[in-house]
Scaffold this active site. Structure first.
Site, mmCIF file in Angstrom:
data_model
loop_
_atom_site.group_PDB
_atom_site.id
_atom_site.type_symbol
_atom_site.label_atom_id
_atom_site.label_comp_id
_atom_site.label_asym_id
_atom_site.label_seq_id
_atom_site.Cartn_x
_atom_site.Cartn_y
_atom_site.Cartn_z
ATOM 1 N N HIS A 155 0.841 -1.205 0.000
ATOM 2 C CA HIS A 155 0.000 0.000 0.000
ATOM 3 C C HIS A 155 0.874 1.252 0.000
ATOM 4 O O HIS A 155 2.073 1.176 0.250
ATOM 5 C CB HIS A 155 -0.903 0.029 1.240
ATOM 6 C CG HIS A 155 -2.134 -0.821 1.099
ATOM 7 N ND1 HIS A 155 -2.143 -2.159 1.410
ATOM 8 C CD2 HIS A 155 -3.391 -0.520 0.676
ATOM 9 C CE1 HIS A 155 -3.355 -2.651 1.185
ATOM 10 N NE2 HIS A 155 -4.128 -1.686 0.733
ATOM 11 N N LYS A 159 -0.502 4.904 4.578
ATOM 12 C CA LYS A 159 -1.449 3.996 5.258
ATOM 13 C C LYS A 159 -1.025 3.797 6.711
ATOM 14 O O LYS A 159 0.143 3.538 6.999
ATOM 15 C CB LYS A 159 -1.524 2.655 4.517
ATOM 16 C CG LYS A 159 -2.575 1.725 5.127
ATOM 17 C CD LYS A 159 -2.943 0.594 4.194
ATOM 18 C CE LYS A 159 -3.874 -0.411 4.851
ATOM 19 N NZ LYS A 159 -5.168 0.156 5.261
HETATM 20 P P1 NAD Z 1 -7.625 9.620 5.101
HETATM 21 O O1 NAD Z 1 -6.619 9.891 6.176
HETATM 22 O O2 NAD Z 1 -7.401 10.211 3.735
HETATM 23 O O3 NAD Z 1 -9.088 10.115 5.586
HETATM 24 C C1 NAD Z 1 -9.550 10.056 6.910
HETATM 25 C C2 NAD Z 1 -10.414 11.295 7.157
HETATM 26 O O4 NAD Z 1 -11.020 11.175 8.448
HETATM 27 C C3 NAD Z 1 -9.606 12.595 7.165
HETATM 28 O O5 NAD Z 1 -10.202 13.564 6.328
HETATM 29 C C4 NAD Z 1 -9.660 13.020 8.624
HETATM 30 O O6 NAD Z 1 -9.593 14.450 8.810
HETATM 31 C C5 NAD Z 1 -11.018 12.465 9.025
HETATM 32 N N1 NAD Z 1 -11.196 12.430 10.481
HETATM 33 C C6 NAD Z 1 -10.255 12.253 11.451
HETATM 34 N N2 NAD Z 1 -10.802 12.381 12.667
HETATM 35 C C7 NAD Z 1 -12.117 12.654 12.484
HETATM 36 C C8 NAD Z 1 -13.195 12.898 13.367
HETATM 37 N N3 NAD Z 1 -13.036 12.891 14.694
HETATM 38 N N4 NAD Z 1 -14.417 13.147 12.835
HETATM 39 C C9 NAD Z 1 -14.604 13.166 11.495
HETATM 40 N N5 NAD Z 1 -13.599 12.956 10.608
HETATM 41 C C10 NAD Z 1 -12.377 12.698 11.101
HETATM 42 O O7 NAD Z 1 -7.749 8.060 5.017
HETATM 43 P P2 NAD Z 1 -8.280 7.128 3.796
HETATM 44 O O8 NAD Z 1 -7.135 6.761 2.920
HETATM 45 O O9 NAD Z 1 -9.501 7.759 3.194
HETATM 46 O O10 NAD Z 1 -8.668 5.797 4.598
HETATM 47 C C11 NAD Z 1 -9.594 5.837 5.663
HETATM 48 C C12 NAD Z 1 -9.836 4.437 6.186
HETATM 49 O O11 NAD Z 1 -10.495 3.646 5.169
HETATM 50 C C13 NAD Z 1 -8.575 3.638 6.567
HETATM 51 O O12 NAD Z 1 -8.858 2.866 7.712
HETATM 52 C C14 NAD Z 1 -8.346 2.738 5.358
HETATM 53 O O13 NAD Z 1 -7.635 1.561 5.691
HETATM 54 C C15 NAD Z 1 -9.778 2.432 4.992
HETATM 55 N N6 NAD Z 1 -10.001 1.993 3.597
HETATM 56 C C16 NAD Z 1 -10.918 1.006 3.430
HETATM 57 C C17 NAD Z 1 -11.265 0.603 2.159
HETATM 58 C C18 NAD Z 1 -12.356 -0.438 2.003
HETATM 59 O O14 NAD Z 1 -12.678 -0.810 0.859
HETATM 60 N N7 NAD Z 1 -12.961 -0.902 3.090
HETATM 61 C C19 NAD Z 1 -10.649 1.171 1.050
HETATM 62 C C20 NAD Z 1 -9.715 2.195 1.247
HETATM 63 C C21 NAD Z 1 -9.404 2.613 2.547
#
Ligand code: NAD
Length: 266
Positions: A155, A159
């Protein structure tokens, strides 16, 4: 019309999810949450994801953000998602969880929430990966004890959790197919004089580099041959599309904890 809200709307996944909801004919973006102090607070949820004005201000308070939502989508981080689950449970909102990296206590809380409202949770929402979970279990059963199994995931450098939720999902599928306990057979790292590979070990190895969206390989190696089962995500759109499919599937369901295997009818 499904009224959907997004937690973490400024995130990599959050912004794609919001775009997908706005572009869908059967959905309305009805709420958006971001972290306290985030520069997008108070701005319009449509304009910050490159779409027209939606008349939805971004808030850092659950009650303010999601009062008019039927369903909330959360791809953020475990501590945040647990708070979302608490809110969804109290206010009877449907919930889609894409976040990965939960500990046991956090998972218990999510199971508790799913006792009251319907929840889809999946470490990877792509169709290809969920088919791969099934195929990995079948290959494990067919190949049997004589083939060593290694899971390799790669990744992007930002991450936060390792190994990926998807790699763990594959490991769980494989352990179930082998009829063994993952905790007793998983090997997450090797260095130094490690000796011969124990029988039945399930290796789970992590790479972090550049902007890799998500690669997962399951290697089955026997004597004189090997099979590699490989999935590569080309963009995050894939995950967002799966999440919106889960939103539609969840409408009218009974409370319970569902997976993408349920959503896709696999
Ligand atoms: P990212 O860091 O780009 O986004 C996370 C967001 O959450 C940020 O904008 C952050 O400001 C916000 N956040 C933090 N604290 C918060 C709060 N208290 N209230 C509201 N928002 C808040 O991360 P990402 O790359 O988008 O990934 C997010 C998660 O999704 C990770 O756990 C990743 O592993 C997972 N993911 C899952 C899949 C899937 O298919 N299930 C696919 C991609 C990523």
């Amino acid at each position: 019309m499904i009224h959907a809200g997004v937690v973490g709307i400024a995130g990599r996944m959050g912004s794609l999810l919001a775009q997908g909801i706005i572009d869908a004919e059967d959905m309305v973006l009805a709420g958006a949450l971001e972290a306290k102090g985030h520069p997008v607070l108070g701005k319009d949820a449509g304009t910050i994801v490159g779409r027209d004005l939606q008349g939805v201000g971004i808030s850092c308070v659950f009650e303010e953000a999601f009062a008019s939502c039927d369903v909330i989508i959360d791809f953020t981080m475990p501590a945040v998602t647990v708070e979302t689950a608490r809110y969804a449970q109290e206010e009877s909102k449907h919930l889609i969880i894409g976040t990965t990296g939960f500990d046991e206590e956090q998972l218990l809380m999510i199971r508790d929430c799913a006792g009251k409202v319907p929840v889809v949770m999946a470490p990877n929402m792509s169709i290809g990966v969920n088919v791969m979970f099934k195929v990995a279990a079948i290959l494990t059963e067919l190949l049997g004890k004589d083939y060593d199994v290694e899971i390799i995931e790669a990744h992007h450098r930002l991450k936060k959790d390792a190994p990926s939720g998807t790699a763990l999902g594959l490991a769980i599928s494989i352990a179930e197919a082998k009829g063994v306990e993952l905790a007793k057979n998983a090997c997450y790292e090797r260095h130094g004089i490690i000796g011969a590979r124990p029988d039945g070990e399930i290796g789970i190895q992590t790479l972090r580099a550049g902007d890799i969206v998500g690669d997962h390989t399951v290697l089955y190696a026997g004597n004189n041959e090997r099979i590699e089962l490989k999935h590569q995500a080309h963009s995050r759109q894939n995950f967002a599309r799966g999440a919106l499919r889960a939103v539609r599937w969840l409408k009218g369901r009974e409370p319970g904890l569902y997976s993408m295997i349920d959503v896709l009818g696999l």
